[in-house]
Every structure is written in structure tokens, then in C-alpha cells.
Design a protein around this motif. Structure first.
Motif, PDB file in Angstrom:
ATOM      1  N   GLY A 265       0.788  -1.221   0.000  1.00  0.00           N
ATOM      2  CA  GLY A 265       0.000   0.000   0.000  1.00  0.00           C
ATOM      3  C   GLY A 265       0.821   1.273   0.000  1.00  0.00           C
ATOM      4  N   ASP A 266       2.116   1.172   0.307  1.00  0.00           N
ATOM      5  CA  ASP A 266       2.977   2.349   0.268  1.00  0.00           C
ATOM      6  C   ASP A 266       3.130   2.855  -1.170  1.00  0.00           C
ATOM      7  OD1 ASP A 266       3.377   2.286   2.986  1.00  0.00           O
ATOM      8  OD2 ASP A 266       5.389   1.416   2.893  1.00  0.00           O
ATOM      9  N   VAL A 267       3.475   4.131  -1.281  1.00  0.00           N
ATOM     10  CA  VAL A 267       3.732   4.745  -2.583  1.00  0.00           C
ATOM     11  C   VAL A 267       5.098   5.418  -2.545  1.00  0.00           C
ATOM     12  CG1 VAL A 267       3.012   6.487  -4.262  1.00  0.00           C
ATOM     13  CG2 VAL A 267       1.287   5.119  -3.064  1.00  0.00           C
ATOM     14  N   MET A 268       5.960   5.064  -3.487  1.00  0.00           N
ATOM     15  CA  MET A 268       7.267   5.706  -3.641  1.00  0.00           C
ATOM     16  C   MET A 268       7.220   6.680  -4.809  1.00  0.00           C
ATOM     17  SD  MET A 268       9.959   2.536  -3.129  1.00  0.00           S
ATOM     18  CE  MET A 268       9.071   1.390  -4.201  1.00  0.00           C
ATOM     19  N   GLU A 269       7.730   7.876  -4.607  1.00  0.00           N
ATOM     20  CA  GLU A 269       7.900   8.857  -5.678  1.00  0.00           C
ATOM     21  C   GLU A 269       9.344   9.336  -5.628  1.00  0.00           C
ATOM     22  OE1 GLU A 269       4.113  11.417  -6.303  1.00  0.00           O
ATOM     23  OE2 GLU A 269       4.231  11.030  -4.139  1.00  0.00           O
ATOM     24  N   LEU A 270       9.981   9.430  -6.797  1.00  0.00           N
ATOM     25  CA  LEU A 270      11.399   9.776  -6.830  1.00  0.00           C
ATOM     26  C   LEU A 270      11.760  10.410  -8.157  1.00  0.00           C
ATOM     27  CD1 LEU A 270      13.371   6.608  -7.785  1.00  0.00           C
ATOM     28  CD2 LEU A 270      11.010   6.380  -6.981  1.00  0.00           C
ATOM     29  N   GLY A 271      12.897  11.097  -8.173  1.00  0.00           N
ATOM     30  CA  GLY A 271      13.312  11.718  -9.413  1.00  0.00           C
ATOM     31  C   GLY A 271      14.722  12.263  -9.336  1.00  0.00           C
ATOM     32  N   ILE A 272      15.246  12.596 -10.498  1.00  0.00           N
ATOM     33  CA  ILE A 272      16.552  13.228 -10.646  1.00  0.00           C
ATOM     34  C   ILE A 272      16.399  14.369 -11.651  1.00  0.00           C
ATOM     35  CG2 ILE A 272      18.960  12.940 -11.358  1.00  0.00           C
ATOM     36  CD1 ILE A 272      18.814  10.047 -10.532  1.00  0.00           C
ATOM     37  N   LYS A 273      17.014  15.495 -11.366  1.00  0.00           N
ATOM     38  CA  LYS A 273      16.949  16.665 -12.242  1.00  0.00           C
ATOM     39  C   LYS A 273      17.303  16.284 -13.679  1.00  0.00           C
ATOM     40  CE  LYS A 273      18.811  21.371 -12.636  1.00  0.00           C
ATOM     41  NZ  LYS A 273      19.778  22.345 -12.067  1.00  0.00           N
ATOM     42  N   HIS A 274      16.470  16.706 -14.620  1.00  0.00           N
ATOM     43  CA  HIS A 274      16.621  16.477 -16.064  1.00  0.00           C
ATOM     44  C   HIS A 274      16.283  15.047 -16.500  1.00  0.00           C
ATOM     45  CE1 HIS A 274      18.315  20.414 -16.302  1.00  0.00           C
ATOM     46  NE2 HIS A 274      19.469  20.094 -15.745  1.00  0.00           N
ATOM     47  N   LEU A 275      16.055  14.146 -15.556  1.00  0.00           N
ATOM     48  CA  LEU A 275      15.821  12.744 -15.923  1.00  0.00           C
ATOM     49  C   LEU A 275      14.405  12.267 -15.617  1.00  0.00           C
ATOM     50  CD1 LEU A 275      19.212  11.145 -14.807  1.00  0.00           C
ATOM     51  CD2 LEU A 275      18.545  11.982 -17.071  1.00  0.00           C
ATOM     52  N   GLY A 276      13.560  13.152 -15.104  1.00  0.00           N
ATOM     53  CA  GLY A 276      12.174  12.792 -14.891  1.00  0.00           C
ATOM     54  C   GLY A 276      11.899  12.194 -13.524  1.00  0.00           C
TER      55      GLY A 276
END
Length: 286
Positions: A265-276
Motif C-alpha cells: 500500500g505504500d507509494v514511492m515517488e522519486l526523481g533526478i533533475k533532467h531525468l524525470g
């Protein structure tokens, strides 16, 4: 260029992202973004096609299609451990004198928004935002770190999902805690090297259930991408399309007090600048 693969699993279509709304369809030019594509000069082959079609308005609009990993299943996924000093500290391990190398099963690769499944028997499934390197040509015994630049096709966001009890408490190599199904979301796109002004100045982050857990930058890597590629080339042959996960900044669940691990049920959100950015729902064992 920003290369993407969109569509159902095992039927993804290769495209080049123009912006958040439009793309150039490349499925009539290349079969897939795979070892054959990268190894045969595919990037140089499609670059003028993308430019010509974009200028002519021959673009399509994204319509909610599933986004797959931006590369097909690679020959190998190689991983660098403890490559951020703060992460080494939170793990209770020394900063390595040389890159720590382990492998991850290539069939862990999934799309950036696909579900992540906790494996059977897991008690400590963890998150790791990472910069991924995609190799652009067959590479071995590079003579210099500078030469490594030409061996890189581009960069991607990776979530190096890990099961810590399998990795650290069950003996043997780390691979057994890294290779469960769905443990390597990648994408949404591969940015070719010419799109990244400074790969050592990319901010990165990861949230779990809306709570910021990781904040970092590639500038604090112990070993930078060029060093890593040169170093690995002294020990093994890197094939076109191979993926290298380069390590994670601090803030993993294992390093929190008390530790926090992923639950169904957990949700992970992540990102890197310029890479989405990525977003994954966590599922229980099957």
C-alpha cells in the motif's frame, strides 16, 4: 535526445520524447532500444530522424500509455555499493577505497510507474534513488577515465529496490537482496549525454507516502560515472545497453532511527533533475 518506450509489457514502442505532451514515433526506424540498437550506432542513426520529424510536425501526443523502462532488458545490470559517504555512514560501513561491485538480475527491470512487489519472506524491503548509466558501445580495458565518456549512451533514473535481510543477513553476495521481481524500476526516459550539462550536478530525491526520505546530489558521489565505467572495464566487458546503478544518497529506510521499511500500500515517488520522475505502488508478496 530523450528516448522512451511506451505501451504494454513486452510490446513497448520506441519513441523520442519532445516534451511532456508529444513524442516522435521511431518504431518504423528501430525495433527496440536494445543491445543491437546501441551497438550499431543507433543513437546517431535516429538523431536526424527525430530532428526532421519534429521540425515537420510529425509528432504524436501521449495518451496515457504505460511507460516502460527506456531500454530493453540489458545483458547485465551492474551496481555500485556505498558510493555516497553519508549513505555508507548510515549503513554503518566504511567508505570503500575502490568501487564495490555487485550484480542485479536483468529481469528486475520494470517501468518507472509499474508496481513494486515485496518478495515472499521479506521483512526489510527498502528504497534507493540512483543515477543509472547506460553503456553505448562494447567496452573493455579503457585506457583512461576520459575515454569512458565516449562509452556512455546516456543516463536514467533508477530505484534500486533492496531487501536488506536477504542482502545482509542471509550470507553470500548482495545479489540475493537485490534481484527480486520488479526491483529495478527505470526511466521514464534515457537522456543522451549531450542533454546533460554536468552529470555531477544532478539533484535527486525520494518520497515514501509523501514524506521526503532522500535528498542528495550526484556531486557527492565517491566515484563519479566516468571513473566507474573505466574501473569496471578493467574487470569485465561492458556490452551496449548494459545498465549500471551508481549508488544512493542517504535516507534509506535501513538508516532511519528506528528503521522504516516498505509495506503493501505504500507509494514511492522519486526523481533526478533532467531525468524525470517515477511513482510506484508497493504490493504484497504473490
Amino acid at each position: 535526445m530523450y528516448l522512451m518506450r511506451i505501451g504494454a509489457r513486452s510490446a513497448e514502442k520506441p519513441v523520442a520524447r519532445i516534451d511532456d505532451e508529444t513524442y516522435v514515433d521511431l518504431s518504423d526506424v528501430v525495433t527496440d532500444f536494445d543491445e543491437a540498437f546501441f551497438g550499431s550506432g543507433g543513437l546517431d542513426r535516429v538523431r536526424p530522424v527525430v530532428t526532421e520529424r519534429a521540425q515537420a510536425g510529425q509528432v504524436s501526443r501521449f495518451a496515457g500509455e504505460r511507460v516502460g523502462a527506456p531500454i530493453a532488458r540489458p545483458h547485465q545490470i551492474l551496481c555500485i555499493g556505498l558510493n555516497y559517504r553519508d549513505h555508507a555512514a548510515e549503513s554503518g560501513m566504511p567508505v570503500p577505497d575502490e568501487p564495490i561491485l555487485f550484480t542485479k538480475s536483468p529481469n528486475t527491470l520494470v517501468g518507472p510507474h509499474d508496481d513494486v512487489r515485496i518478495p515472499r519472506g521479506s521483512t526489510k524491503t527498502d528504497w534507493e534513488v540512483e543515477l543509472g548509466i547506460v553503456i553505448g558501445r562494447r567496452t573493455s580495458y579503457l585506457d583512461s577515465v576520459e575515454e569512458a565518456r565516449d562509452a556512455i549512451a546516456g543516463y536514467v533514473v533508477v530505484n534500486d529496490v533492496s531487501e536488506r535481510s536477504f542482502q545482509l543477513e542471509r550470507g553470500g553476495q548482495w545479489a540475493k537482496g537485490k534481484s527480486a521481481e520488479t526491483f529495478n524500476p527505470a526511466g521514464p526516459w534515457l537522456a543522451t549525454t549531450d542533454e546533460i550539462d554536468d552529470v555531477l550536478a544532478l539533484d535527486m530525491w525520494l518520497d515514501v507516502n509523501g514524506v521526503r526520505r532522500q535528498t542528495g546530489s550526484t556531486k557527492t558521489m565517491v566515484f563519479d560515472p566516468y571513473f566507474i565505467v573505466h574501473y569496471l572495464s578493467q574487470f569485465l566487458v561492458l556490452e551496449p545497453g548494459d545498465l549500471i546503478n551508481t549508488g544512493t544518497p542517504p535516507g534509506v529506510g535501513m538508516g532511519l532511527t528506528p528503521p522504516v521499511y516498505l509495506q503493501p500500500g505504500d507509494v514511492m515517488e522519486l526523481g533526478i533533475k533532467h531525468l524525470g520522475t517515477q511513482r510506484q505502488h508497493v504490493l504484497g508478496p504473490r
